[in-house]
Design an enzyme around this catalytic site. Structure first.
Site, PDB file in Angstrom:
ATOM      1  N   SER A 231      15.754  22.069  33.308  1.00 60.10           N
ATOM      2  CA  SER A 231      16.614  23.262  33.300  1.00 60.10           C
ATOM      3  C   SER A 231      16.086  24.437  34.126  1.00 60.10           C
ATOM      4  CB  SER A 231      16.883  23.770  31.874  1.00 60.10           C
ATOM      5  OG  SER A 231      17.460  22.754  31.088  1.00 60.10           O
ATOM      6  N   SER A 269      19.079  18.182  33.257  1.00 64.20           N
ATOM      7  CA  SER A 269      18.701  19.550  33.584  1.00 64.20           C
ATOM      8  C   SER A 269      19.844  20.507  33.278  1.00 64.20           C
ATOM      9  CB  SER A 269      18.325  19.651  35.069  1.00 64.20           C
ATOM     10  OG  SER A 269      17.840  20.935  35.382  1.00 64.20           O
ATOM     11  N   ASP A 271      21.330  23.673  34.234  1.00 68.35           N
ATOM     12  CA  ASP A 271      21.258  24.605  35.365  1.00 68.35           C
ATOM     13  C   ASP A 271      22.349  25.656  35.205  1.00 68.35           C
ATOM     14  OD1 ASP A 271      19.285  22.862  36.401  1.00 68.35           O
ATOM     15  OD2 ASP A 271      20.853  21.596  37.245  1.00 68.35           O
TER      16      ASP A 271
END
Length: 346
Positions: A231, A269, A271
């Protein structure tokens, strides 16, 4: 702060830096940290607080928007930001399992400032963002406490540290030590200088994929690649008058910054980019039903897009450049960018 001129890294930036090269070059924006570390107990975590302005955020909201680039995340408050186009509290950055604690603390902070919340008006939309620092921190220990959030808010100032500090203490980025990074760009519009600032909490990317200024840095030389996960939170601030639709477009462009440094926004992740302007304020109470705000001429908004992409890109690199090598939970070690360059990129 940001990247010093003699750091040995070139980003091919077009837009000039602000005076501090920090998000706090945007007038009124403040940032504070609390860093929580205990090597013996394998604790490496913390809290970072961003104040869009130093007044009463609930009474005087800033116009904002967000882009959920990849939604593998546990942030709080993004739904209302997207619906109403405003931010009405400071922004807290911390580790994933501390979002609840941070939200409770920020709620108490806002209630203390506003006796009308939940009585004469609605409740408050606290904005909490997070990354998983479990590769270096004993995240199951829930070491962030409410008083750490209060202290980070109290510590907010024009200048602040970057690297393995605050919410970024235990973060990992592209096979290296990640953390908090910041940068700013100055854009001249209609004869006046405006600022676009970025702050990131970097915890994403696969070892071996790092790119800086078009040059590949093979971090897999010392760290086995384990996929693009972990992240990143990207906060973009400006004093340019933009409406919420335009701020949404700015936030989307943070994806370009991620691609420039070697991310492909992997499955695991989270984002997330949040963009706000200090130029358009919305009062919680109004005697008028028709309110006036300013916006940017869309045909020339590419200037804003390009400068914001550069600011986020530089903030990501700065987060690694200022982070020192760390050994954390279960003996995991991640090297700082400066040490990696000295050992492997001579």
């Amino acid at each position: 702060m940001g990247l010093p001129e003699n750091c040995g890294l070139t980003l091919h930036a077009k837009w000039p830096q602000g005076s501090r090269n920090l998000i706090t070059d945007v007038p009124g924006v403040k940032v504070g940290h609390v860093t929580i570390e205990d090597d013996e107990k394998e604790i490496h975590t913390g809290v970072t607080a961003i104040l869009p302005h130093t007044g009463n955020m609930f009474q005087d909201k800033v116009m904002a928007s967000a882009s959920i680039i990849n939604g593998f995340g546990k942030s709080i408050g993004l739904v209302q930001v997207e619906e109403l186009g405003t931010i009405e509290t400071p922004i807290i950055l911390t580790n994933t399992l501390s979002t609840g604690t941070a939200c409770t603390a920020l709620t108490k902070y806002m209630l203390e400032q506003n006796e009308d919340i939940g009585v004469k008006t609605g409740t408050v939309n606290c904005l909490i963002t997070e990354c998983n620092d479990g590769r270096l921190n004993d995240i199951r220990g829930l070491h962030v406490k409410e008083e750490d959030v209060f202290q980070a808010l109290k510590n907010a100032d024009d200048t602040f540290e970057e690297g393995a500090v605050g919410g970024g203490t235990g973060m990992v980025c592209l096979g290296l030590k990640g953390g908090i990074g910041s940068a700013s760009k100055v854009v001249k519009i209609d004869g006046q200088d405006y600022t676009i600032g970025a702050l990131v909490m970097s915890n994403f990317g696969a070892a071996g994929n790092l790119v800086i200024g078009g040059r590949h840095y093979d971090t897999a030389k010392y760290k086995k690649p384990q996929g693009d996960k972990g992240s990143i939170i990207m906060i973009i601030a400006t004093d340019i008058p933009l409406n919420e639709r335009q701020l949404k477009r700015v936030a989307k462009r943070a994806t370009v910054s991620l691609g420039r440094v070697g991310s492909y926004c992997g499955n695991g992740s989270g984002d997330i980019a949040v963009a706000f302007t200090t130029a358009n304020r919305l009062s919680h109470y109004s005697e008028k039903n028709i309110l006036e705000t300013k916006m940017f001429y869309d045909e020339n908004i590419d200037w804003v897009f390009e400068a914001s992409v550069e600011a986020v890109e530089e903030a990501i690199i700065s987060s690694m450049y200022h982070a020192k090598t760390m050994t954390g939970v279960r003996g995991n070690m991640y090297m700082g960018l400066q040490e990696f360059m000295e050992k492997y990129e001579k």
